[in-house]
Design a protein around this motif. Structure first.
Motif, PDB file in Angstrom:
ATOM      1  N   PHE A   1       3.067  73.754  57.147  1.00 32.90           N
ATOM      2  CA  PHE A   1       2.671  72.674  56.239  1.00 32.90           C
ATOM      3  C   PHE A   1       2.637  73.218  54.826  1.00 32.90           C
ATOM      4  CE2 PHE A   1      -1.041  74.865  57.871  1.00 32.90           C
ATOM      5  CZ  PHE A   1      -1.822  75.089  56.755  1.00 32.90           C
ATOM      6  N   LYS A   2       2.754  72.316  53.889  1.00 36.37           N
ATOM      7  CA  LYS A   2       2.652  72.728  52.483  1.00 36.37           C
ATOM      8  C   LYS A   2       1.222  73.185  52.246  1.00 36.37           C
ATOM      9  CE  LYS A   2       3.284  70.912  47.790  1.00 36.37           C
ATOM     10  NZ  LYS A   2       3.896  72.114  47.213  1.00 36.37           N
ATOM     11  N   PRO A   3       1.014  74.435  51.873  1.00 36.34           N
ATOM     12  CA  PRO A   3      -0.359  74.938  51.787  1.00 36.34           C
ATOM     13  C   PRO A   3      -1.109  74.364  50.597  1.00 36.34           C
ATOM     14  CG  PRO A   3       1.201  76.644  51.147  1.00 36.34           C
ATOM     15  CD  PRO A   3       2.019  75.462  51.586  1.00 36.34           C
ATOM     16  N   PRO A   4      -2.377  74.063  50.808  1.00 31.29           N
ATOM     17  CA  PRO A   4      -3.180  73.531  49.696  1.00 31.29           C
ATOM     18  C   PRO A   4      -3.441  74.613  48.652  1.00 31.29           C
ATOM     19  CG  PRO A   4      -4.556  73.856  51.644  1.00 31.29           C
ATOM     20  CD  PRO A   4      -3.153  74.168  52.059  1.00 31.29           C
TER      21      PRO A   4
ATOM     22  N   TYR B   1       8.374  68.863  47.194  1.00 36.98           N
ATOM     23  CA  TYR B   1       7.747  68.003  48.191  1.00 36.98           C
ATOM     24  C   TYR B   1       7.570  66.634  47.531  1.00 36.98           C
ATOM     25  CZ  TYR B   1       4.941  66.468  52.094  1.00 36.98           C
ATOM     26  OH  TYR B   1       4.507  65.792  53.210  1.00 36.98           O
ATOM     27  N   LEU B   2       8.180  65.631  48.127  1.00 41.66           N
ATOM     28  CA  LEU B   2       8.215  64.288  47.535  1.00 41.66           C
ATOM     29  C   LEU B   2       7.412  63.304  48.380  1.00 41.66           C
ATOM     30  CD1 LEU B   2       9.920  62.217  45.555  1.00 41.66           C
ATOM     31  CD2 LEU B   2      11.201  61.828  47.656  1.00 41.66           C
TER      32      LEU B   2
ATOM     33  N   GLY C   1      -9.223  66.781  45.212  1.00 40.41           N
ATOM     34  CA  GLY C   1      -9.213  68.109  44.611  1.00 40.41           C
ATOM     35  C   GLY C   1      -9.817  69.186  45.490  1.00 40.41           C
ATOM     36  N   VAL C   2      -9.916  68.905  46.780  1.00 38.17           N
ATOM     37  CA  VAL C   2     -10.484  69.881  47.711  1.00 38.17           C
ATOM     38  C   VAL C   2      -9.379  70.404  48.633  1.00 38.17           C
ATOM     39  CG1 VAL C   2     -12.809  68.914  47.636  1.00 38.17           C
ATOM     40  CG2 VAL C   2     -11.167  68.026  49.317  1.00 38.17           C
ATOM     41  N   PRO C   3      -9.577  71.561  49.250  1.00 40.97           N
ATOM     42  CA  PRO C   3      -8.485  72.152  50.038  1.00 40.97           C
ATOM     43  C   PRO C   3      -8.290  71.530  51.421  1.00 40.97           C
ATOM     44  CG  PRO C   3     -10.367  73.667  49.927  1.00 40.97           C
ATOM     45  CD  PRO C   3     -10.687  72.515  49.019  1.00 40.97           C
TER      46      PRO C   3
ATOM     47  N   VAL D   1      -8.026  68.919  58.282  1.00 38.83           N
ATOM     48  CA  VAL D   1      -6.606  68.911  57.894  1.00 38.83           C
ATOM     49  C   VAL D   1      -6.475  69.424  56.468  1.00 38.83           C
ATOM     50  CG1 VAL D   1      -5.730  67.120  59.441  1.00 38.83           C
ATOM     51  CG2 VAL D   1      -6.805  66.457  57.265  1.00 38.83           C
ATOM     52  N   PRO D   2      -5.378  70.122  56.195  1.00 40.27           N
ATOM     53  CA  PRO D   2      -5.187  70.663  54.844  1.00 40.27           C
ATOM     54  C   PRO D   2      -4.825  69.559  53.866  1.00 40.27           C
ATOM     55  CG  PRO D   2      -3.254  71.084  56.203  1.00 40.27           C
ATOM     56  CD  PRO D   2      -4.279  70.463  57.115  1.00 40.27           C
ATOM     57  N   ALA D   3      -5.309  69.709  52.653  1.00 40.58           N
ATOM     58  CA  ALA D   3      -4.944  68.778  51.590  1.00 40.58           C
ATOM     59  C   ALA D   3      -3.439  68.802  51.390  1.00 40.58           C
ATOM     60  CB  ALA D   3      -5.630  69.170  50.283  1.00 40.58           C
TER      61      ALA D   3
END
Lengths: 287, 323, 323, 287
Positions: B11-14, B51-52, B141-143, B176-178
């Motif tokens: 996944f795209k990391p926060p 990432y779109l 704005g949180v991870p 879940v990651p942001a």
């Protein structure tokens, strides 16, 4: 005197599901498909004040009949809602326990009511057939108090092992399995509706149980279309065919384009209160 | 407080602080005009590999004209969030723009099947709600955020979800990651030249998408005066300081509907369906994207005034949107 | 993932499943009328010992008439969320209704000082944002949310905040427990008999407060037909199924303002201030709450038609609210 | 030729703060008080296009001058905003890095710019004086890139140890102290403004540093009103008195009720570009 009735498998599924609906409960449906059509049918014929929320954030709309051909995500689908919100908002409402029933379509289901809408066959990376994904089904099946699953009665759909578990039923069926996986307490699948049968789930074992069959089908007919053997209710009931009134409403008003209600044709002859199958098409490849 | 189980998906990391630095260094806090052509907006704000995220879909208030521009500019290697997306993903995969898809729900046909079989596209499993919620985390704005679904399923196993012991209740809960997309494309009903935007109707997650994304490109049916925005502050869903580009695009949702303005062009949607079944996506893309230089030209030469008027006339419901 | 530090403050513990059970067993999912008198609403839905949250404050769109009813009914031992609250907390402490206060910001004068000195009220430290955010957590149905403030301060130390190592980025991030009040009092501009409610203007957290609370009592300036609600679905901020009681209360925000409708009665606010300084809160409470049987009677006998007309006339800004 | 000017300590604080403001930056202020008045003054005189958000969710309003007597949380305060949202929303915008400056009032401040707005004296349970609490200050001081603190120059306000740390400065001043406490990187206090002095913070030690003094005060005057000794800028500058134009705007237009700008009177005589204190009231008990 005998009468003959011809309907699609999906029309039977929709009518049976619609008959379960109650005005004092709140429903959650995805943006289109059989669950929405079942809700609209019930509202049209039996429960005009039933309210439902849609995955896109629409709350309690009043869709005008006849529904337009292209209802999904159109202004007609949100007409005279009490609120237009967004996806997260209605998911929060479900998470807070406001939504009694999620109504969902499944590609594959196992004996614990877990289901698949992702892919079938071969491996994940190279599936025989890829589907659209869980959509909103995972959250709806997790957060609503009860889930009603709509699917066709086929051996490749009622499987011992899902190719992919997109959305949760009772998971491995062990006590508190859902809570241990992080899902809210006291939730889970409630009914599975096919053209041929209605199932519920045993309170203890969480295994699927045959509750009722179509008047034109036997228990053995149902079992022949399942990989696993369900439990049996003490007395397996018979449910009704789609009525003329239901079929007329479905075809002329709720889904006049036939997009959702199309399927495999079934012809049944009723005589002296008994029904038998006259003809049915072979099962197709559609989900 | 321990991690009880964790999915193994990519996944795209926060990176909340990285996001903040981007905002600090690149976002305009003054009220300045951001009106530009679709060509300039896509060229400046969409990079290969981005990432779109887009809001809604090609049936309904999706940023269809911006997507066609993206195709025309042959953007490559995009990673998209397919949260309740119709054949948008198919279109972008057919055009060779997309190599990774976070799946909530999308229409799947021959194009996606072939691309998967040939290894041209990788899918990552989430759900519509999970993608909207991951963008909410990004918007806060949180991870990460806790949530009470995904657990126990193969989506959990193949995604970046974690199961932890909640330090408050002791019970199991998922995280879940942001998701903070590099760029968002959002089609809106009205905005001013600065980007203060109004969106009418139920949406999927336009506000979260705008808040969570580093770069925000709006297309809009109408540009209205800032004075009008200020007369009805409650209607503003996205404030100007989040917006990088404003593209004036009447019928920008075409072939989809913009509720209250025009209905979807079902004929076009069927043409798309047929093109996919027949393996004629190249012809479809050529007709609707490559052979025209802009959205305006497409409307003029491929849709035509008469059809546009008809689609407007047939959208009979204006109540709640424009009335 | 480990807990790096934890505050030691007392807080209402989150219980998402308990909240869900309450909703399942007590909330009406049908569209049925919930219109009732303020007396019935407060009697049925506020119990001694409840955690009470109200939105906005006695200066601005606060549920002032419901608070006076609460005082009249001599509710006791309430725990309140003082998120950006003016002298609302003072009023409820003076009336003996409140014994615990989660503080974001409140006006503090003689009443609070004396109550603290005599041990009649306990304060717990948070901040305006933290209380609004804890209610957001409650509104999301999750037991906690991460946030990027409070850390390092004495608010952290004396509250229920925890500092953890984020399992995604490895960085330190705070968590705060969800706040699900037992009951919310919210004054709205318009709602229908079922509770579908509209709120105009910037608020503090009316939507989160309604979502997070087990019982929701609305007072409303106007009851409008459900048909009107359905003509503008985008304006609905709180849906009917969250609402337990609808109280028709024109001038329900008095002595505060309801922006767009009437301005605050500064004379009354000064009278309150003077009463506190002079130690005459009993007289103030008697005049404005105990000696009248209802909000309507208070308006008639204590405010008067002339003043109400003047407060309406002097609220010259209607733009954005009612225009 | 000499001129005499009389103003309150708070007017000096507001004017000095207002002069720091820039149109290309976004500001965050609480619902009322000196920070809002400073922003309005700057907009009125120098930076008409400056934008700010308010804790209650108001984004970029256009308050009409003269401001009404009861501005706080009134329709006048939100007039012609570009958006009316809510508290969480503007906090999220700050958390996302959109807001350059938070402007805040403090009751007590320590050498690392940590500050108190909760209580002073004795113990927490039985404070000598209890204040309203941090309000929105904790989040604003944590999430905005830079914080400007406004307070009066008094020994009991510039303390070695806060009675209660309501909101964060650089915490213990150690490198990355804020990040280790869970706050966003590269944030923190930027200026402290009093009627007598302006401070910034040393890049390395994070300790408060005297940057400028009022024309009627000396460095020693300032130090006499601090428990701790600040660092010194290489050359301590002198800032300007409130100008006639500023005072006129403040008194007639920005705060015509005088609610916020009232305070201790200071009279200064200016002669040949030099200023000296003629008279000032004793420091009161107000915060």
């Amino acid at each position: 005197m005998s009468t003959t009735r011809t309907f699609t498998d999906m029309e039977q599924i929709i009518c049976t599901t619609a008959r379960m609906m109650e005005e004092e409960r709140l429903y959650f449906v995805a943006i289109g498909g059989p669950p929405l059509i079942a809700v609209l049918l019930s509202k049209r014929l039996r429960t005009p004040n039933l309210t439902y929320v849609v995955e896109d954030g629409t709350i309690a709309p009043a869709v005008q009949m006849p529904a337009p051909a292209f209802l999904i995500a159109s202004s007609a689908a949100g007409y005279r809602a009490v609120a237009w919100t967004d996806m997260n908002t209605v998911d929060f409402h479900a998470g807070l326990g406001y939504i009694d029933y999620g109504v969902l379509a499944a590609v594959q289901v196992d004996q614990y009511g877990n289901f698949n809408s992702t892919f079938v066959g071969a491996a994940y990376e190279r599936p025989a057939r890829r589907f659209g994904g869980p959509g909103g089904a995972n959250e709806i099946a997790s957060l609503c108090w009860r889930t009603i699953l709509m699917t066709r009665q086929q051996g490749r759909k009622f499987v011992n092992k899902l190719d992919f578990m997109s959305s949760p039923g009772f998971l491995d069926g062990s006590p508190d399995a859902r809570q241990r996986a992080g899902l809210p307490a006291d939730t889970g699948p409630w009914r599975v509706v096919t053209e041929m049968a209605v199932f519920d789930f045993d309170e203890e074992s969480r295994r699927m149980r045959l509750l009722a069959v179509a008047p034109w089908a036997t228990v053995d007919d149902v079992l022949a279309q399942m990989e696993f053997k369900p439990l049996m209710a003490p007395s397996v009931e018979t449910f009704d065919l789609p009525s003329e009134e239901e079929l007329a409403a479905l075809r002329a008003e709720v889904d006049p384009s036939g997009r959702t209600i199309r399927g495999r044709w079934i012809t049944v002859e009723e005589e002296d209160g008994r029904a038998h199958l006259v003809q049915q098409e072979a099962a197709g490849e559609e989900s | 407080m321990s991690v009880l189980a964790a999915g193994t998906g990519v996944f795209k990391p926060p990176d909340p602080d990285g996001f903040r630095r981007h905002v600090r260094d690149h976002k305009e806090r003054r009220l300045v005009s951001k009106v530009m052509s679709e060509h300039e907006a896509i060229e400046r704000f969409v990079q290969d590999g981005d990432y779109l995220s887009y809001d809604c879909n090609i049936w309904n208030r999706g940023p269809a004209s911006l997507m066609r521009e993206l195709i025309r500019q042959r953007k490559r290697d995009l990673w998209i969030a397919a949260k309740f997306t119709a054949h948008d993903a198919t279109l972008l995969v057919a055009a060779g723009c997309v190599s990774r898809i976070d799946v909530g729900w999308m229409e799947v046909g021959r194009v996606i099947h072939e691309a998967m079989a040939e290894g041209r596209v990788q899918l990552f499993e989430w759900s519509n709600g999970a993608l909207a919620y991951r963008q909410l985390a990004g918007a806060l704005g949180v991870p990460f955020l806790p949530l009470r679904y995904l657990g126990g399923t193969d989506v959990f196993r193949t995604s970046g979800t974690k199961l932890i012991e909640d330090p408050y209740t002791g019970q199991a809960v998922c995280l879940v990651p942001a998701l903070n997309p590099d760029v968002a494309l959002i089609h809106v009903n009205q905005c001013d030249e600065f980007g203060n935007a109004r969106i009418f109707g139920a949406g999927v997650a336009p506000v979260e998408t705008a808040m969570a994304s580093r770069k925000v490109v709006l297309s809009t049916e109408e540009i209205i005066p800032n004075e009008e925005i200020r007369r009805h502050p409650q209607q503003t869903r996205v404030p100007y300081y989040m917006v990088d580009a404003v593209v004036h695009a009447p019928f920008g949702g075409y072939p989809g509907s913009v509720p209250g303005l025009y209905r979807a062009d079902v004929e076009h949607l069927m043409e798309f369906g047929a093109a996919q079944v027949q393996g004629k996506m190249a012809e479809y893309l050529d007709k609707w994207a490559f052979s025209v230089s802009s959205h305006e030209e497409m409307l003029e030469q491929r849709v035509g005034q008469e059809k546009m008027e008809r689609l407007r006339a047939e959208e009979t419901i204006r109540e709640g949107y424009y009335e």
